[in-house]
Motif scaffolding. Structure first.
Motif, short mmCIF file in Angstrom:
data_model
loop_
_atom_site.label_atom_id
_atom_site.label_comp_id
_atom_site.label_asym_id
_atom_site.label_seq_id
_atom_site.Cartn_x
_atom_site.Cartn_y
_atom_site.Cartn_z
N LYS A 252 57.94 -34.07 81.97
CA LYS A 252 57.88 -34.73 83.28
C LYS A 252 56.44 -34.86 83.77
O LYS A 252 56.05 -35.87 84.33
N LEU A 253 55.64 -33.82 83.53
CA LEU A 253 54.24 -33.85 83.95
C LEU A 253 53.45 -34.89 83.16
O LEU A 253 52.63 -35.61 83.71
N LYS A 255 54.53 -37.58 81.75
CA LYS A 255 54.93 -38.96 82.09
C LYS A 255 54.20 -39.46 83.33
O LYS A 255 54.07 -40.65 83.53
N SER A 256 53.77 -38.52 84.17
CA SER A 256 53.00 -38.89 85.36
C SER A 256 51.54 -39.02 84.95
O SER A 256 50.83 -38.04 84.80
N GLU A 257 51.11 -40.27 84.77
CA GLU A 257 49.76 -40.52 84.27
C GLU A 257 48.71 -40.50 85.38
O GLU A 257 47.52 -40.57 85.12
N GLY A 258 49.16 -40.45 86.63
CA GLY A 258 48.21 -40.45 87.74
C GLY A 258 47.45 -39.14 87.82
O GLY A 258 47.68 -38.21 87.06
N ILE A 259 46.54 -39.07 88.76
CA ILE A 259 45.73 -37.88 88.93
C ILE A 259 46.43 -36.93 89.86
O ILE A 259 46.82 -37.31 90.95
N PRO A 260 46.63 -35.68 89.45
CA PRO A 260 47.24 -34.72 90.37
C PRO A 260 46.37 -34.56 91.61
O PRO A 260 45.17 -34.78 91.58
N TYR A 447 50.42 -24.72 79.00
CA TYR A 447 51.54 -25.13 78.13
C TYR A 447 51.07 -25.29 76.69
O TYR A 447 51.70 -24.79 75.76
N TYR A 448 49.95 -26.00 76.50
CA TYR A 448 49.46 -26.24 75.13
C TYR A 448 48.90 -24.98 74.49
O TYR A 448 49.01 -24.81 73.26
N LEU A 471 55.60 -18.21 80.42
CA LEU A 471 55.99 -17.68 81.73
C LEU A 471 54.94 -18.02 82.78
O LEU A 471 55.28 -18.35 83.92
N LYS A 472 53.68 -17.97 82.38
CA LYS A 472 52.60 -18.34 83.31
C LYS A 472 52.70 -19.81 83.68
O LYS A 472 52.52 -20.19 84.84
N PHE A 473 53.01 -20.65 82.69
CA PHE A 473 53.18 -22.09 82.93
C PHE A 473 54.34 -22.35 83.89
O PHE A 473 54.21 -23.11 84.84
N LEU A 474 55.48 -21.68 83.64
CA LEU A 474 56.65 -21.86 84.49
C LEU A 474 56.40 -21.36 85.91
O LEU A 474 56.87 -21.95 86.88
#
Length: 576
Positions: A252-253, A255-260, A447-448, A471-474
């Protein structure tokens, strides 16, 4: 010092007493509300019972229809042959399908209406209207509506709590393949709430729930296998369960190509906007608004950010966000220019999507050496938005932004070296940039890193480290709202519901009474301390009104008199 410590104890006891009176009043009000809404509750119960009966009848009638249909078809085959049978079958399907479709569509519409009312509800009556719609949708066979009704019965969201009815509904839904129902039954079985305490059965429910797509079931199984709770400890199985949840969120992240939304440092003031408080006081907001209008550029950028994402109690308002960013940009703020670029890149009501305008503002910010602007240009070249795809240019801009310590640019560099996008694959460099970005909490970088540890790509494989990273990512994505230990923490703050759940645990398991007692003591103490520590002007006035209603208008005189009496008593004992 003894009288002082005793006085403090007296004050705490008084505070707890007031809390108990307040809780009793809340329960009384709840009962009164239940009486006044008996008609709507009866209506909901009728729909629920009718739904369960209807589902049973439908199964029986479907079996009968199938048998009758087979016999009819056999007769027709003997008389008119296969061609006539196919024609009749087509006619029958043609007449039945629209009716079923309309029925399902109506149920779906009722469910959506209920959700809309529930999200906008401001009082109990509106909530009940939403649940009446859910009940009607459930009567039409809408599974999502039935799940909502089961949750309402379990937690007592409207009317009286009925755990037995909730379990019956969950069991019916579980047979239909509802993973939410499987997860709920697993939770109830694991704690013995309303049903037999059975960890083996809970494990089966969680397994079916995870197979059906429940992210919560995946999280619970991951924790159980990691810690060896009622299963053999197995890091690899735990890693697999956590991976499924992490993959879902990362997808989901990505797929969002915009800038956070970037965390630009907000202004340092006495009541500064960068504080951890959830809500910005209205008078302080008006003060900041006044200063922003007078030309305070930092506050213009800060208020623009708050309105862009709807933080600190302010509504999301793209028009106000753009207004403040434009004022700040006109005054020369590079951050404001970068945020305007972001708004046009993503597109919204105030700033329609325009790659050309995004490029213009990112370039203006980048020319001032702004990391967000440099990163924005890198994204445009990387994805080919308004310009041809150019990995060399993207790499150049990402490197410049990364040198300034921008975590999103560091992640992008790591991804380019990890995937070999425009550069040779280099897992050591990928690890370096992912690690740098992860230190600032960049979620996809974490995540990576977990992926690299899980597969042994560029690093020595470590299951435990991979699990820790997942777990840190979640946690960064706020998915771990429930803590799976002896106790539970619900993903919302409702002290009255918390008390009710603790009481349920004590009733269903005698062994839980002592832990529940201490948990309740902790709950009351924390709640009291929160009230004392976070008494701002608004909540103070509201609390005084509550005390007036609970103990009468002269409660403060009563408390002062009690304290004076206690002091006299202590002094007399001291000098005897």
């Amino acid at each position: 010092m003894k009288p002082l410590s005793l006085l403090i104890e007296i004050l705490i006891i008084l505070g707890v007493t007031i809390k108990n009176i307040e809780a009793e009043k809340h329960n009384k009000n709840q009962k009164e509300r239940n009486v006044t809404t008996q008609v709507s509750m009866n209506e909901i119960k009728q729909f629920l019972s009718h739904t369960l009966e209807q589902r049973k009848l439908n199964k029986v009638s479907n079996k009968r229809e199938t048998l009758l249909g087979k016999k009819k078809n056999q007769r027709k085959l003997r008389i008119k042959g296969i061609q006539n049978k196919d024609l009749l079958k087509r006619n029958k399907n043609h007449s039945k399908k629209p009716a079923k479709k309309n029925f399902a569509d109506e149920g779906d519409q009722l469910f959506k209406m209920g959700i809309k009312i529930l999200q906008q509800s401001r009082n109990q009556k509106q909530k009940e209207e939403a649940y009446i719609l859910f009940a009607k949708a459930a009567d039409m066979g809408n599974l999502k509506a039935m799940e909502k009704m089961a949750d309402a019965l379990l937690f007592g969201n409207v009317g009286t709590q009925n755990i037995t009815a909730a379990i019956q509904l969950y069991e019916s839904l579980a047979k239909e393949g509802s993973y939410k129902a499987q997860n709920a039954l697993g939770f109830l079985s694991s704690y013995g709430i309303g049903m037999e305490y059975n960890q083996a059965k809970a494990l089966i429910y969680y397994t079916f729930g995870s197979a059906g797509g429940s992210m919560m079931s995946q999280m619970i199984l991951g924790y159980r296998y990691l810690s060896g709770i009622n299963v053999l400890q197995n890091c690899e199985v735990a890693l697999n369960h956590y991976k499924k949840v992490a993959d879902y969120i990362a997808d989901k992240l990505e797929k969002s190509e915009g800038i956070p939304v970037e965390k630009v440092r907000l202004t340092e003031r006495p009541e500064n906007l960068s504080s951890n408080s959830e809500i910005l006081d209205w008078d302080i907001y008006q003060y900041y608004k006044f200063l922003a209008e007078r030309g305070d550029v930092q506050l213009q950028v800060s208020l623009g950010q708050l309105h862009l994402i709807g933080r600190k109690g302010l509504d999301q308002d793209y028009y106000k966000a753009l207004y403040y960013f434009l004022k700040a940009a006109k005054a020369g703020s590079a951050n404001a220019m970068a945020f305007i670029g972001k708004m046009y890149l993503e597109g919204n009501a105030a700033a329609p999507q325009s790659n050309a305008t995004a490029f213009k503002y990112f370039s203006m910010a980048a020319n001032k050496g702004n990391a967000i602007g440099l990163h924005g240009l890198g994204l445009l070249y990387f994805y080919g938005k308004g310009v041809p795809v150019n990995y060399a240019e993207a790499l150049k801009y990402f490197q410049k932004a990364a040198e300034k310590g921008w975590p999103n640019a560091q992640f992008q560099l790591g991804f380019m070296y990890y995937s070999g996008s425009g550069v040779w694959k280099d897992y050591k460099l990928a690890f370096k940039y992912f690690y740098l970005a992860s230190q600032s909490g960049q979620p996809l970088a974490i995540y990576y890193l977990a992926e690299m540890y899980a597969t042994g790509t560029g690093v020595l494989r470590s299951c435990r480290t991979a699990v820790e990273k997942r777990l840190k990512f979640l946690k960064k994505r706020r998915c771990t709202q429930w803590h799976f230990s002896y106790g539970i923490e619900l993903p919302f703050k409702d002290i009255h519901l918390a008390r009710r759940l603790y009481d349920m645990a004590a009733q269903t398991s005698p062994d839980a009474r002592i832990p529940v007692f201490f948990a309740l003591m902790r709950l009351e103490t924390v709640h009291l301390l929160q009230d004392i520590l976070f008494f701002n002007q608004f909540t103070m006035r509201r609390k005084w009104k509550k005390l007036d209603n609970t103990l009468g208008p002269y409660w403060d005189l009563f408390v002062i008199g009690l304290i004076v009496a206690m002091l006299i008593f202590l002094l007399r004992n001291r000098y005897r």
